[in-house]
Write an enzyme that holds these catalytic residues in place. Structure first.
Site, PDB file in Angstrom:
ATOM      1  N   HIS A 148       1.857   0.668 -13.043  1.00 49.71           N
ATOM      2  CA  HIS A 148       2.663  -0.509 -13.405  1.00 49.71           C
ATOM      3  C   HIS A 148       4.144  -0.106 -13.436  1.00 49.71           C
ATOM      4  CE1 HIS A 148       3.486  -4.408 -15.177  1.00 49.71           C
ATOM      5  NE2 HIS A 148       4.333  -3.782 -15.987  1.00 49.71           N
ATOM      6  N   ASP A 208      -2.576  -4.589 -18.594  1.00 49.74           N
ATOM      7  CA  ASP A 208      -1.570  -3.520 -18.648  1.00 49.74           C
ATOM      8  C   ASP A 208      -1.548  -2.823 -20.010  1.00 49.74           C
ATOM      9  OD1 ASP A 208      -0.804  -4.063 -16.029  1.00 49.74           O
ATOM     10  OD2 ASP A 208       0.696  -5.516 -16.632  1.00 49.74           O
ATOM     11  N   GLY A 227       0.785  -1.241   0.000  1.00 52.08           N
ATOM     12  CA  GLY A 227       0.000   0.000   0.000  1.00 52.08           C
ATOM     13  C   GLY A 227       0.806   1.274   0.000  1.00 52.08           C
TER      14      GLY A 227
HETATM   15  C1  GRF Z   1       3.920  -1.277  -7.293  1.00 56.93           C
HETATM   16  O1  GRF Z   1       5.213  -1.528  -7.776  1.00 56.93           O
HETATM   17  C2  GRF Z   1       2.946  -1.093  -8.427  1.00 56.93           C
HETATM   18  O2  GRF Z   1       3.510  -0.465  -9.538  1.00 56.93           O
HETATM   19  C3  GRF Z   1       2.581  -2.510  -8.764  1.00 56.93           C
HETATM   20  O3  GRF Z   1       2.497  -3.165  -7.523  1.00 56.93           O
HETATM   21  C4  GRF Z   1       3.333  -2.491  -6.581  1.00 56.93           C
HETATM   22  C5  GRF Z   1       2.459  -2.096  -5.435  1.00 56.93           C
HETATM   23  O4  GRF Z   1       3.185  -1.518  -4.372  1.00 56.93           O
HETATM   24  N1  GRF Z   1       1.351  -2.568  -9.509  1.00 56.93           N
HETATM   25  P1  GRF Z   1       2.419  -0.847  -3.174  1.00 56.93           P
HETATM   26  O5  GRF Z   1       1.467  -1.899  -2.596  1.00 56.93           O
HETATM   27  O6  GRF Z   1       1.666   0.346  -3.695  1.00 56.93           O
HETATM   28  O7  GRF Z   1       3.475  -0.473  -2.187  1.00 56.93           O
END
Ligand code: GRF
Length: 209
Positions: free
Chosen positions: A110, A146, A13
């Site tokens: 992403h 994506d 998160g």
């Molecule tokens: C991030 O690297 C995002 O780009 C990918 O999943 C990861 C999530 O990280 N989709 P977080 O839970 O927001 O720290």
């Protein structure tokens, strides 16, 4: 546009936190109506509760089909009058039920420069491919994984000694800048889609030229 966000997560998160912080600091004009995680132990649920945000756990395992799970998400989002859905490390494919309820109103973040390296382990894919730059993409969610229209991209160098983990950490810093920026842009409106290109509003000056 309705500035109430619904944020879907599965884990840490940190991107949710970036949105919470950007709102608190006045960089993002929005509110987070609900955070929903499909994993009970997602650290992001705690972050949401600490920020006083309604935080729900809805297990996808409780539903027989993806459509049933998606319909449950839609119910909770619509019950809170959410206008824009932000996927932030949400590790489930979203299907037609969710996309149909929020057409061009779902964003995903992403950790690569799409269309390079879609899917899982994008940072490892980048290292193994040997690219010299990678980055982050925020895009509208369509049925293609994506693959939706690109809203914001930021570039990050890949250094010779990088591991997937060190590259991921460098990209994450840019993610935390890119997501609030993209959400603000979508909420402000004035953009349109030309095929799969998201075209920003013309400034008054260039519009008169
Ligand atoms: C991030 O690297 C995002 O780009 C990918 O999943 C990861 C999530 O990280 N989709 P977080 O839970 O927001 O720290």
């Amino acid at each position: 546009m309705n500035r109430r966000l619904g944020v879907l997560i599965s884990g840490r998160g940190s991107n949710l936190q970036a949105l919470v912080d950007a709102i608190a600091e006045g960089r993002l004009d929005a509110s987070i109506a609900v955070v929903i995680s499909n994993r009970v132990n997602a650290a992001g649920l705690e972050r949401a509760r600490a920020a006083g945000i309604d935080a729900l756990f809805i297990s996808h395992r409780a539903f027989a089909t993806r459509d049933d799970f998606d319909r449950a998400l839609v119910r909770e989002l619509q019950a809170r009058n959410v206008g824009l859905v932000c996927l932030a490390g949400f590790m489930r494919l979203v299907g037609p039920e969710l996309i149909g309820a929020f057409p061009n109103r779902i964003l995903n973040i992403h950790p690569s420069l799409l269309p390079a390296f879609p899917g899982l382990d994008a940072q490892r894919q980048a290292i193994e491919h040997g690219v010299k730059v990678s980055g982050v993409t925020v895009h509208l969610v369509t049925a293609e994984l994506d693959g939706g229209p690109i809203v914001v991209q930021r570039v990050v160098p890949v250094l010779p000694d990088d591991t997937a983990a060190s590259l991921a950490a460098r990209i994450l810093e840019e993610e935390h800048r890119a997501y609030p920026e993209a959400v603000q842009m979508i909420l402000d409106g004035g953009w349109r889609l030309d095929g799969r290109r998201l075209v920003a509003a013309k400034s008054p000056i260039s519009a008169s030229m």
